[in-house]
Design a protein around this motif. Sequence first.
Motif, PDB file in Angstrom:
ATOM      1  N   ALA A 244     -17.837  27.030 -10.640  1.00  0.00           N
ATOM      2  CA  ALA A 244     -17.193  26.316 -11.735  1.00  0.00           C
ATOM      3  C   ALA A 244     -15.928  25.676 -11.188  1.00  0.00           C
ATOM      4  N   ASP A 245     -15.156  25.020 -12.034  1.00  0.00           N
ATOM      5  CA  ASP A 245     -13.973  24.307 -11.570  1.00  0.00           C
ATOM      6  C   ASP A 245     -13.013  25.202 -10.793  1.00  0.00           C
ATOM      7  N   GLN A 246     -12.859  26.452 -11.212  1.00  0.00           N
ATOM      8  CA  GLN A 246     -11.880  27.344 -10.581  1.00  0.00           C
ATOM      9  C   GLN A 246     -12.511  28.478  -9.777  1.00  0.00           C
ATOM     10  N   TRP A 247     -13.838  28.537  -9.731  1.00  0.00           N
ATOM     11  CA  TRP A 247     -14.526  29.667  -9.106  1.00  0.00           C
ATOM     12  C   TRP A 247     -15.441  29.194  -7.978  1.00  0.00           C
ATOM     13  N   THR A 248     -15.346  29.889  -6.837  1.00  0.00           N
ATOM     14  CA  THR A 248     -16.177  29.589  -5.672  1.00  0.00           C
ATOM     15  C   THR A 248     -16.629  30.900  -5.028  1.00  0.00           C
ATOM     16  N   THR A 249     -17.840  30.906  -4.502  1.00  0.00           N
ATOM     17  CA  THR A 249     -18.329  32.079  -3.772  1.00  0.00           C
ATOM     18  C   THR A 249     -18.742  31.660  -2.366  1.00  0.00           C
ATOM     19  N   ALA A 250     -18.660  32.583  -1.421  1.00  0.00           N
ATOM     20  CA  ALA A 250     -19.004  32.284  -0.023  1.00  0.00           C
ATOM     21  C   ALA A 250     -19.732  33.477   0.593  1.00  0.00           C
ATOM     22  N   LEU A 251     -20.804  33.170   1.310  1.00  0.00           N
ATOM     23  CA  LEU A 251     -21.613  34.166   2.002  1.00  0.00           C
ATOM     24  C   LEU A 251     -21.577  33.882   3.494  1.00  0.00           C
ATOM     25  N   ARG A 252     -21.421  34.946   4.298  1.00  0.00           N
ATOM     26  CA  ARG A 252     -21.393  34.790   5.752  1.00  0.00           C
ATOM     27  C   ARG A 252     -22.294  35.820   6.413  1.00  0.00           C
ATOM     28  N   GLY A 253     -23.091  35.394   7.383  1.00  0.00           N
ATOM     29  CA  GLY A 253     -23.831  36.287   8.260  1.00  0.00           C
ATOM     30  C   GLY A 253     -23.398  36.023   9.687  1.00  0.00           C
ATOM     31  N   GLU A 254     -23.285  37.069  10.510  1.00  0.00           N
ATOM     32  CA  GLU A 254     -22.750  36.877  11.861  1.00  0.00           C
ATOM     33  C   GLU A 254     -23.259  37.925  12.832  1.00  0.00           C
ATOM     34  N   TYR A 255     -23.140  37.612  14.135  1.00  0.00           N
ATOM     35  CA  TYR A 255     -23.388  38.597  15.186  1.00  0.00           C
ATOM     36  C   TYR A 255     -22.465  38.298  16.356  1.00  0.00           C
ATOM     37  N   TYR A 256     -22.235  39.303  17.201  1.00  0.00           N
ATOM     38  CA  TYR A 256     -21.415  39.152  18.407  1.00  0.00           C
ATOM     39  C   TYR A 256     -22.007  40.045  19.487  1.00  0.00           C
ATOM     40  N   LYS A 257     -22.404  39.463  20.604  1.00  0.00           N
ATOM     41  CA  LYS A 257     -22.981  40.226  21.718  1.00  0.00           C
ATOM     42  C   LYS A 257     -22.216  39.916  22.988  1.00  0.00           C
ATOM     43  N   ALA A 258     -21.732  40.963  23.671  1.00  0.00           N
ATOM     44  CA  ALA A 258     -20.910  40.789  24.864  1.00  0.00           C
ATOM     45  C   ALA A 258     -21.336  41.770  25.946  1.00  0.00           C
ATOM     46  N   GLU A 259     -21.711  41.238  27.103  1.00  0.00           N
ATOM     47  CA  GLU A 259     -22.051  42.102  28.230  1.00  0.00           C
ATOM     48  C   GLU A 259     -20.822  42.887  28.670  1.00  0.00           C
ATOM     49  N   ARG A 260     -20.968  44.202  28.734  1.00  0.00           N
ATOM     50  CA  ARG A 260     -19.885  45.109  29.143  1.00  0.00           C
ATOM     51  C   ARG A 260     -18.632  44.938  28.281  1.00  0.00           C
ATOM     52  N   GLY A 261     -18.829  44.443  27.051  1.00  0.00           N
ATOM     53  CA  GLY A 261     -17.708  44.315  26.129  1.00  0.00           C
ATOM     54  C   GLY A 261     -16.682  43.274  26.524  1.00  0.00           C
TER      55      GLY A 261
END
Length: 331
Positions: A244-261
């Motif tokens: 609506a004029d004053q209301w917003t929603t947001a969805l996020r999906g994510e991943y993080y992969k790191a060799e040896r951190g």
Amino acid sequence: MDSYYGYDFKNNDTQNRPGFLYSHARQNEFTVNQGLLGLRYDDGKVRGAFGIHAGSYVSANYAAEDQVFKHLYEAYAGFRPLEKAWLDVGVFGSHIGFESAISKDNWTLTRSIMAENSPYYESGARFTYELDPKLTLTGLVLNGWQNMREYNQAKALATQIQWKPTARLLINSSTFYGNEQPTDSVRRRRYFHDFYVSYAATDRLSLALVFDVGKQQAARLAGDNGEKYDTWHTGAAFVRYKLADQWTTALRGEYYKAERGVIISSYAPTVGTPDSFVRGGSLGLDYAPSGNVLFRVEGRVLNAKEKVFQHKDGQPSDSYGNVTSSIAISF
């Protein structure tokens, strides 16, 4: 001003959130993520900026900076050497990433893991050239990967290309190359590329995809003279919808992969350090009672391959969840 309260489920009797989270990094505490005051000047030929800030974001993300610098948000001076070009020198926001340090400007309240573990700010020289209103090229010479002071004698090089073929579509490509180890440490070259695309599908629906990949020279076993790199890659998808004029929603999906951190837990991992793999999602709701005030609440869940999260009584876990609320005001 971004004031917030967050709560971690099954928290380990500490106000600190996991160490790889720097923005809204405190829990079960009413506090300030970032209070920012600054000035900018631009007359079309000369420009400059100066800003100071404080808060839990500054305490967490600028911990390695000298005391005299850590409260400096930006400080640069620039001029036009050509009609369509700018040359700026000083401290400025990072050319990397879809998310910034300014909470109200981001689609989600908390930052993705990729944003938290790539530069929010940089210091150096920045040359920007506008080929046409749809295409901008930037080249940078930097002190390093998110540091104001120089820690070795090697400068980093970086680029950015932003292309906006239509009013609804933005495509970004950013790169970084440098050695990010202190002078007395073994040289380790780092190569990094950040890519994102954002698209306003309708007046209500916006989409974004982000993908980062980096490689850094790694420690090798004794007698191994071959080239070896630690690689990390990370991705996120964002969906934002205006209810609506004053209301917003947001969805996020994510991943993080790191060799040896690499990067996420250690700038210079050693032989035998385990890999890091974290994935998760968040769902947020925003309410804007006026043009300069934004109230946000967001729930977030992360899951790791290994038990890297500390829960009550010091017990490790492979899952982590929190809820964060914020009121941000700007003028």
